[in-house]
Design a protein around this motif. Structure first.
Motif, PDB file in Angstrom:
ATOM      1  N   THR A   1       0.832  -1.189   0.000  1.00  0.00           N
ATOM      2  CA  THR A   1       0.000   0.000   0.000  1.00  0.00           C
ATOM      3  C   THR A   1       0.871   1.246   0.000  1.00  0.00           C
ATOM      4  N   GLU A   2       1.905   1.251   0.822  1.00  0.00           N
ATOM      5  CA  GLU A   2       2.788   2.409   0.900  1.00  0.00           C
ATOM      6  C   GLU A   2       3.492   2.641  -0.429  1.00  0.00           C
ATOM      7  N   MET A   3       3.893   1.570  -1.103  1.00  0.00           N
ATOM      8  CA  MET A   3       4.617   1.725  -2.359  1.00  0.00           C
ATOM      9  C   MET A   3       3.696   2.241  -3.464  1.00  0.00           C
ATOM     10  N   THR A   4       2.443   1.867  -3.444  1.00  0.00           N
ATOM     11  CA  THR A   4       1.551   2.260  -4.519  1.00  0.00           C
ATOM     12  C   THR A   4       0.800   3.554  -4.221  1.00  0.00           C
ATOM     13  N   SER A   5       0.790   3.984  -2.983  1.00  0.00           N
ATOM     14  CA  SER A   5       0.091   5.224  -2.638  1.00  0.00           C
ATOM     15  C   SER A   5       1.009   6.408  -2.906  1.00  0.00           C
ATOM     16  N   PRO A   6       0.582   7.315  -3.762  1.00  0.00           N
ATOM     17  CA  PRO A   6       1.416   8.494  -4.018  1.00  0.00           C
ATOM     18  C   PRO A   6       1.453   9.413  -2.799  1.00  0.00           C
ATOM     19  N   ALA A   7       2.469  10.234  -2.756  1.00  0.00           N
ATOM     20  CA  ALA A   7       2.609  11.203  -1.667  1.00  0.00           C
ATOM     21  C   ALA A   7       1.454  12.200  -1.728  1.00  0.00           C
ATOM     22  N   PRO A   8       1.028  12.722  -0.571  1.00  0.00           N
ATOM     23  CA  PRO A   8      -0.059  13.708  -0.566  1.00  0.00           C
ATOM     24  C   PRO A   8       0.177  14.873  -1.525  1.00  0.00           C
ATOM     25  N   SER A   9       1.418  15.335  -1.633  1.00  0.00           N
ATOM     26  CA  SER A   9       1.696  16.452  -2.549  1.00  0.00           C
ATOM     27  C   SER A   9       1.433  16.051  -3.999  1.00  0.00           C
ATOM     28  N   GLN A  10       1.722  14.786  -4.349  1.00  0.00           N
ATOM     29  CA  GLN A  10       1.462  14.295  -5.700  1.00  0.00           C
ATOM     30  C   GLN A  10      -0.038  14.160  -5.945  1.00  0.00           C
ATOM     31  N   VAL A  11      -0.757  13.693  -4.933  1.00  0.00           N
ATOM     32  CA  VAL A  11      -2.215  13.563  -5.043  1.00  0.00           C
ATOM     33  C   VAL A  11      -2.830  14.935  -5.303  1.00  0.00           C
ATOM     34  N   GLN A  12      -2.397  15.933  -4.553  1.00  0.00           N
ATOM     35  CA  GLN A  12      -2.927  17.288  -4.753  1.00  0.00           C
ATOM     36  C   GLN A  12      -2.536  17.812  -6.128  1.00  0.00           C
ATOM     37  N   GLN A  13      -1.307  17.593  -6.526  1.00  0.00           N
ATOM     38  CA  GLN A  13      -0.839  18.057  -7.833  1.00  0.00           C
ATOM     39  C   GLN A  13      -1.630  17.401  -8.970  1.00  0.00           C
ATOM     40  N   ASP A  14      -1.851  16.093  -8.882  1.00  0.00           N
ATOM     41  CA  ASP A  14      -2.636  15.378  -9.900  1.00  0.00           C
ATOM     42  C   ASP A  14      -4.063  15.913  -9.965  1.00  0.00           C
ATOM     43  N   THR A  15      -4.643  16.172  -8.795  1.00  0.00           N
ATOM     44  CA  THR A  15      -6.017  16.674  -8.736  1.00  0.00           C
ATOM     45  C   THR A  15      -6.094  18.086  -9.304  1.00  0.00           C
ATOM     46  N   GLN A  16      -5.128  18.899  -8.984  1.00  0.00           N
ATOM     47  CA  GLN A  16      -5.117  20.267  -9.508  1.00  0.00           C
ATOM     48  C   GLN A  16      -4.932  20.250 -11.026  1.00  0.00           C
ATOM     49  N   PHE A  17      -4.091  19.345 -11.541  1.00  0.00           N
ATOM     50  CA  PHE A  17      -3.899  19.213 -12.986  1.00  0.00           C
ATOM     51  C   PHE A  17      -5.224  18.845 -13.651  1.00  0.00           C
ATOM     52  N   TRP A  18      -5.934  17.868 -13.078  1.00  0.00           N
ATOM     53  CA  TRP A  18      -7.238  17.450 -13.593  1.00  0.00           C
ATOM     54  C   TRP A  18      -8.219  18.625 -13.573  1.00  0.00           C
ATOM     55  N   LEU A  19      -8.239  19.364 -12.474  1.00  0.00           N
ATOM     56  CA  LEU A  19      -9.134  20.513 -12.366  1.00  0.00           C
ATOM     57  C   LEU A  19      -8.831  21.529 -13.462  1.00  0.00           C
ATOM     58  N   GLU A  20      -7.552  21.835 -13.658  1.00  0.00           N
ATOM     59  CA  GLU A  20      -7.172  22.843 -14.646  1.00  0.00           C
ATOM     60  C   GLU A  20      -7.408  22.362 -16.078  1.00  0.00           C
ATOM     61  N   LYS A  21      -7.065  21.114 -16.378  1.00  0.00           N
ATOM     62  CA  LYS A  21      -7.172  20.598 -17.756  1.00  0.00           C
ATOM     63  C   LYS A  21      -8.595  20.188 -18.131  1.00  0.00           C
ATOM     64  N   ALA A  22      -9.286  19.500 -17.221  1.00  0.00           N
ATOM     65  CA  ALA A  22     -10.607  18.960 -17.552  1.00  0.00           C
ATOM     66  C   ALA A  22     -11.727  19.878 -17.084  1.00  0.00           C
ATOM     67  N   VAL A  23     -11.820  20.087 -15.795  1.00  0.00           N
ATOM     68  CA  VAL A  23     -12.956  20.824 -15.233  1.00  0.00           C
ATOM     69  C   VAL A  23     -12.989  22.262 -15.745  1.00  0.00           C
ATOM     70  N   ILE A  24     -11.841  22.949 -15.677  1.00  0.00           N
ATOM     71  CA  ILE A  24     -11.773  24.336 -16.144  1.00  0.00           C
ATOM     72  C   ILE A  24     -11.436  24.376 -17.637  1.00  0.00           C
ATOM     73  N   GLY A  25     -10.437  23.619 -18.051  1.00  0.00           N
ATOM     74  CA  GLY A  25      -9.977  23.649 -19.438  1.00  0.00           C
ATOM     75  C   GLY A  25     -11.051  23.278 -20.447  1.00  0.00           C
ATOM     76  N   LEU A  26     -11.876  22.291 -20.110  1.00  0.00           N
ATOM     77  CA  LEU A  26     -12.975  21.887 -20.996  1.00  0.00           C
ATOM     78  C   LEU A  26     -14.286  22.583 -20.631  1.00  0.00           C
ATOM     79  N   ASN A  27     -14.227  23.443 -19.619  1.00  0.00           N
ATOM     80  CA  ASN A  27     -15.393  24.183 -19.132  1.00  0.00           C
ATOM     81  C   ASN A  27     -16.530  23.248 -18.692  1.00  0.00           C
ATOM     82  N   LEU A  28     -16.147  22.138 -18.031  1.00  0.00           N
ATOM     83  CA  LEU A  28     -17.159  21.204 -17.542  1.00  0.00           C
ATOM     84  C   LEU A  28     -17.958  21.800 -16.396  1.00  0.00           C
ATOM     85  N   CYS A  29     -17.329  22.717 -15.671  1.00  0.00           N
ATOM     86  CA  CYS A  29     -18.049  23.460 -14.628  1.00  0.00           C
ATOM     87  C   CYS A  29     -17.717  24.933 -14.821  1.00  0.00           C
TER      88      CYS A  29
END
Length: 193
Positions: free
Chosen positions: A9-37
């Motif tokens: 579990t520890e090896m496959t769980s990304p660091a909290p900073s990576q989780v936030q970074q991935d989520t922010q990337f998704w928000l910027e590219k998909a949610v905002i970038g595609l104007n889904l919201c």
């Protein structure tokens, strides 16, 4: 001493900073970038979105953390924190389990006497709307990199929707955008499938 399962579990769980970074990337590219919201951009640009990466490993722990975050958002000044995303990469990774948990999450809003003040939107890497196939592009409107609970103020939603003549048009526009983009276009943006 950790068992081998804990180590995996520890090896496959990304660091909290990576989780936030991935989520922010998704928000910027998909949610905002595609104007889904159409309401997300101003909250993001004005830094009024709080990211919380949970270390919860059980639904019970996540429910306790959700209670803390709901109460914190309710107390916060909306000009500083308008909304919160509670990302929980280590629990409810199976969509059916996650979907079942949403009933408890909504009941918690009621129990905390926050109904009419706050609501919860849900996002998951395996999100699937009823009546769709797992890979239907329509599911991607709610597909996030990790299981995520989005805590929203009812007043913010009301203000945002006042400016729109037809809020159903958001869903229809999202479907058109995603159908035009397709899964290949989704992955070409650097978004996970």
């Amino acid at each position: 001493m950790n068992s081998s399962n804990d180590n995996n579990t520890e090896m496959t769980s990304p660091a909290p900073s990576q989780v936030q970074q991935d989520t922010q990337f998704w928000l910027e590219k998909a949610v905002i970038g595609l104007n889904l919201c159409p309401f997300a951009k101003s909250v993001h640009v004005n830094n009024r979105l709080r990211y919380v990466v949970s270390s919860a490993s059980t639904p019970e722990d996540l429910l306790k953390e959700l209670a803390r975050e709901l109460l914190a958002l309710n107390r916060a000044d909306p000009d500083e924190i308008e909304t919160t995303v509670l990302i929980h990469p280590q629990v409810l990774t199976d969509f059916l389990d996650f979907n079942d948990f949403l009933g408890a999450a909504d009941a918690l809003v009621e129990d905390l006497e926050l109904a009419g003040e706050l609501q919860i939107a849900s996002f998951h890497p395996q999100y699937q709307f009823a009546g769709t196939e797992p890979e239907d592009i329509s599911n991607y409107t709610n597909r996030s990199p990790y299981p995520t609970l989005h805590l929203l103020r009812e007043s913010s939603i009301a203000r945002a929707t006042e400016t729109m003549a037809d809020t159903d048009a958001i869903y229809e526009a999202n479907m058109q955008t995603l159908e035009k983009l397709g899964i290949e276009g989704w992955t070409a943006l650097g978004l996970k499938r």
